[in-house]
Each structure stands twice: as C-alpha cells, then as structure tokens.
Design an enzyme around this catalytic site. Structure first.
Site, PDB file in Angstrom:
ATOM      1  N   ASP A  92      41.603  37.781  40.108  1.00  0.00           N
ATOM      2  CA  ASP A  92      40.454  36.984  39.721  1.00  0.00           C
ATOM      3  C   ASP A  92      40.605  36.705  38.221  1.00  0.00           C
ATOM      4  O   ASP A  92      41.279  37.430  37.500  1.00  0.00           O
ATOM      5  CB  ASP A  92      39.137  37.721  40.043  1.00  0.00           C
ATOM      6  CG  ASP A  92      37.930  36.779  39.958  1.00  0.00           C
ATOM      7  OD1 ASP A  92      38.130  35.578  39.668  1.00  0.00           O
ATOM      8  OD2 ASP A  92      36.798  37.244  40.161  1.00  0.00           O
ATOM      9  N   SER A  93      39.943  35.634  37.784  1.00  0.00           N
ATOM     10  CA  SER A  93      40.190  35.079  36.457  1.00  0.00           C
ATOM     11  C   SER A  93      39.415  35.733  35.325  1.00  0.00           C
ATOM     12  O   SER A  93      39.652  35.423  34.169  1.00  0.00           O
ATOM     13  CB  SER A  93      39.793  33.611  36.486  1.00  0.00           C
ATOM     14  OG  SER A  93      38.426  33.507  36.864  1.00  0.00           O
ATOM     15  N   GLY A  95      36.248  35.177  35.248  1.00  0.00           N
ATOM     16  CA  GLY A  95      35.083  34.303  35.248  1.00  0.00           C
ATOM     17  C   GLY A  95      33.849  34.964  35.871  1.00  0.00           C
ATOM     18  O   GLY A  95      32.797  34.358  35.921  1.00  0.00           O
ATOM     19  N   ASP A 146      36.086  30.117  35.519  1.00  0.00           N
ATOM     20  CA  ASP A 146      34.840  29.448  35.898  1.00  0.00           C
ATOM     21  C   ASP A 146      33.641  30.192  35.302  1.00  0.00           C
ATOM     22  O   ASP A 146      33.795  31.262  34.724  1.00  0.00           O
ATOM     23  CB  ASP A 146      34.709  29.432  37.437  1.00  0.00           C
ATOM     24  CG  ASP A 146      34.678  30.836  38.021  1.00  0.00           C
ATOM     25  OD1 ASP A 146      35.234  31.768  37.398  1.00  0.00           O
ATOM     26  OD2 ASP A 146      34.101  31.028  39.104  1.00  0.00           O
ATOM     27  N   GLY A 221      30.074  32.118  43.008  1.00  0.00           N
ATOM     28  CA  GLY A 221      28.641  32.040  42.730  1.00  0.00           C
ATOM     29  C   GLY A 221      27.744  32.422  43.886  1.00  0.00           C
ATOM     30  O   GLY A 221      26.551  32.138  43.858  1.00  0.00           O
ATOM     31  N   ASP A 271      36.962  39.153  49.559  1.00  0.00           N
ATOM     32  CA  ASP A 271      37.185  40.405  48.832  1.00  0.00           C
ATOM     33  C   ASP A 271      35.808  40.941  48.487  1.00  0.00           C
ATOM     34  O   ASP A 271      34.855  40.165  48.365  1.00  0.00           O
ATOM     35  CB  ASP A 271      37.954  40.171  47.521  1.00  0.00           C
ATOM     36  CG  ASP A 271      37.030  39.672  46.420  1.00  0.00           C
ATOM     37  OD1 ASP A 271      36.688  38.482  46.441  1.00  0.00           O
ATOM     38  OD2 ASP A 271      36.615  40.488  45.568  1.00  0.00           O
TER      39      ASP A 271
HETATM   40  N1  GUN Z   1      33.782  36.961  42.219  1.00  0.00           N
HETATM   41  C1  GUN Z   1      32.626  36.832  42.893  1.00  0.00           C
HETATM   42  N2  GUN Z   1      32.036  35.651  42.607  1.00  0.00           N
HETATM   43  C2  GUN Z   1      32.832  35.035  41.717  1.00  0.00           C
HETATM   44  C3  GUN Z   1      32.753  33.772  41.031  1.00  0.00           C
HETATM   45  O1  GUN Z   1      31.820  32.990  41.174  1.00  0.00           O
HETATM   46  N3  GUN Z   1      33.770  33.482  40.170  1.00  0.00           N
HETATM   47  C4  GUN Z   1      34.826  34.335  39.971  1.00  0.00           C
HETATM   48  N4  GUN Z   1      35.800  33.977  39.127  1.00  0.00           N
HETATM   49  N5  GUN Z   1      34.918  35.510  40.606  1.00  0.00           N
HETATM   50  C5  GUN Z   1      33.933  35.852  41.462  1.00  0.00           C
END
Ligand code: GUN
Length: 376
Positions: A92-93, A95, A146, A221, A271
């Site tokens: 994951d970034s 974000g 994001d 989100g 996840d």
């Molecule tokens: N993990 C759970 N929701 C989100 C999200 O909206 N953005 C990112 N990057 N990871 C998440």
C-alpha cells in the site's frame, strides 16, 4: 501481469480469475494477509506457506519507509529477499497510514507532510517520492498515492479530495514511467477510486480510474466506519464502471461477511488487519460465527479450537488451552489465534472460488452469511 477471468457467476457479479506476475499465480478471489513491516505478525514464513499458503501478502510503504528504511531494503535486494518470501507481495502507498497513524499531518497539493508515529520526526510523501519508495521496496503490485477520506465526510471536502487524488494519480503515472525497476522483475501499478459515500463522486472517480488504463484497479475510502449497506452500495456503483477484464481490489475490507458480500459485487482482492489484529486480542473467526476465547465459557472446554481443522493449530490445541494462554498473556496464544484466523480467511475465499467455479456461489454465500452472523 496478466489476468484471466475464468468464470463469472450467473446469479451475482462474482468472478473467479487468475492473476500471474513474475512471482507466481494468484487465484482470485483472494485475501491478502497483512504483513505491515515485512512480517505477518507472529507467523514464521515457513508456517505461513505450509499452513496458510497465501499466493500474496501485503506490506506498507509508510512503515517500511520509516523502518527499516529503503536503503536497507535496497541493500537486501528488495523486500522478497529481505524477508525470505518468494511469492507475491503488494505494498500500500501510505495514502491510508499517513492519515490514520501520524500526528500533525498537513495535506497540500504537493503532498503530505507528516510526523512519524515512531520518533516524531517530520517527513513528506508526494506522489513522486512514494513511487520511488515503492520501487525500492520492490513489491509485485504497488499502489497509487491517494487521500483516504474519513467517514462521515462532507460533500465539498470529498469532491475536492477526489479531484486531488486524480491529479496525484497522473503524477504517479508520469513519475513511474521515469523510475526504473530495481530488481529485474515487473511491478504492476493499481490506481485507487475515492469519492467517500457519494454515488456521483464514486461514479466520476471510477470513470477517471478506468480511463487510466492500469492493469488492475482498487477501491479505497471504504470500511472507514460507514454502515455495511453503504459500503456495498458504493462497491456496486464502482464495479459497474471498472473494466471487467482487470482485477478489482477493495482495500482494507473486512469481516468474513463483508468479504463474501463484496465478492458477490465483483471484487477480486481483499486485505484487512482484522484476522491478525483481532487474533491478538483473542477473537477467533469460524464458519459458525466469532469466538472470544478469553471468555470464562471456554475455561474447561477441551474440544479442539475448530473441528474443521483447516490448520494444524485447530486440532492440536483445545479451546481451554488457548484460553489459558490468553489469560496468562503468553506469546503462543497470539500465534495460535493468528494462524487459525488466517487459515479461516484463506479457506473462506478458496471456498468462494470453488463455488463460483461450480456455479452455486450465491446459494452458498447466503447460507454462509447467515451462519457466520453469530457470536459463539
Ligand atoms: N487501505 C484501506 N483504505 C485505503 C485507501 O482508501 N487508500 C489506501 N491507499 N489504502 C487503504
């Protein structure tokens, strides 16, 4: 990365597919165990493979950037070698973590300035440096930078934030093209749909993300406190727009019931920290509902943890023994519960796949949802 759609369910939007990357095949629908800091907490890689057997696990840019830091990961030859995991990894970034974990974050068009939850030091994430960090970490699937909006979120904020996430996506894509791969295998890039709980924003965002033409797409989100029905409503709007022939990843979801309902709406990848985090608090998921193993009720229950016996812990240990380990706060209790829960989540998505392939997914899903909506 390639994605072959094998079968779509005649009575829902559920799909069974096969994702192939340089680190192997991922059969979908899939649940990805969370390994935030390059470890699925409490589980040896050997047990993870032998007992839980996931095709892919997840790591977090935010955490790995702070510790061990990218120079260490580069010297190790990337995250796979560092943690001795030769199957797929997704990062994951940041974000999400940057908003949920760090204090004093300041979100601007340029990026996010944040204070580390570890030592209070200040850092900045931009779409550009997050792409570079994810190149250095070296996961097989990397995510766009994001903004994950909170719930509830007023319409004006959600709209402004969504447009910024779209502009950030363009910057991610531009920068990624200029940033070479580091370890000789490919990295797939997934953009993320936002838009809070507003149908028109979700539609707009899904169209924007679909137009980016990425090899896979994510929905962010959600599962941030909204009622489940609202989450399902948003998933439905988005999966109707995202391309059929690309995998769809719903980030951070969810309970076993959430997963089945979202599979029915056309989601392929999930996840969530729930099976691992809740395990460490003594909560077990089973096909007949959840168990709080700390309850007095289990004190003298010498029956196996789970008759189904998905992993070795289920039949080798009793409920009374596991309860005892929790009541004396022994490490082994958390380990046993984690292996059990991950084994159960993997079983659930594999069963879902089997039933999609067999053509009776909806009947099976409805039965399981009813059966699991229970506290034992
Ligand atoms: N993990 C759970 N929701 C989100 C999200 O909206 N953005 C990112 N990057 N990871 C998440």
């Amino acid at each position: 990365m390639t994605f072959d759609l094998k079968v779509t369910d005649p009575n829902s939007k559920a799909r069974a597919g096969k994702l192939t990357t340089d680190h192997g095949v991922i059969e979908t629908p899939i649940f990805m165990p969370v390994g935030t800091v390059a470890t699925v907490k409490g589980v040896h890689q050997r047990d993870l493979k032998a007992e839980i057997n996931p095709d892919i696990i997840l790591g977090n840019t935010y955490h790995l950037y702070l510790r061990p830091q990218t120079d260490v990961l580069e010297k190790a030859g990337g995250i796979h070698k560092f943690m001795n995991w030769d199957r797929n990894i997704l990062t994951d970034s940041g974000g999400y973590q940057v908003y949920s974990l760090s204090a004093n974050r300041k979100i601007k068009e340029e990026g996010v300035k944040f204070k580390s939850h570890i030592d209070g030091s200040y850092h900045t994430f931009t779409p550009e440096n997050v792409m570079e960090i994810q190149r250095s970490i070296g996961a097989d699937i990397i995510m766009a930078f994001d903004e994950c909006t909170p719930y509830p979120c007023d319409y004006r904020y959600a709209k402004r934030s969504m447009h910024m996430t779209h502009r950030w996506l363009d910057r991610c894509i531009n920068h990624l093209e200029k940033t070479p791969l580091k370890y000789g295998y490919d990295q797939a890039f997934f953009p993320i749909v936002q838009g809070s709980t507003y149908k028109d924003l979700r539609q707009q965002s899904a169209e924007y993300i679909a137009n980016a033409g990425a090899v896979g797409n994510a929905i962010g989100g959600l599962s941030v406190g909204e009622p489940a029905e609202e989450m399902y409503g948003m998933t439905e709007v988005v999966t109707a727009i995202l391309p059929e022939d690309k995998p769809r990843y719903l980030m951070g979801v969810g309970t076993p019931i959430n997963i089945l309902e979202n599979i029915a709406l056309g989601v392929d990848m999930f996840d969530c920290v729930m099976p691992t985090r809740n395990a460490r608090n003594g909560m077990l998921f089973t096909a007949h509902g959840s168990i709080n193993i700390k309850n007095l009720k289990w004190r003298e229950d010498f029956s196996p943890i789970d008759e189904m016996g998905i992993t070795f812990v289920d039949t080798e240990y009793s409920k009374a023994y596991l309860r005892h380990l929790f009541s004396v706060n022994e490490l082994l209790g958390k380990q046993i519960a984690t292996i059990h829960n991950l084994g159960f989540y993997m079983w659930l998505v594999r069963e879902a796949r089997k039933h999609i392939l067999a053509g009776d997914f909806t009947t099976w899903k409805n039965k399981m949802v009813k059966q699991m909506d229970n506290r034992l």
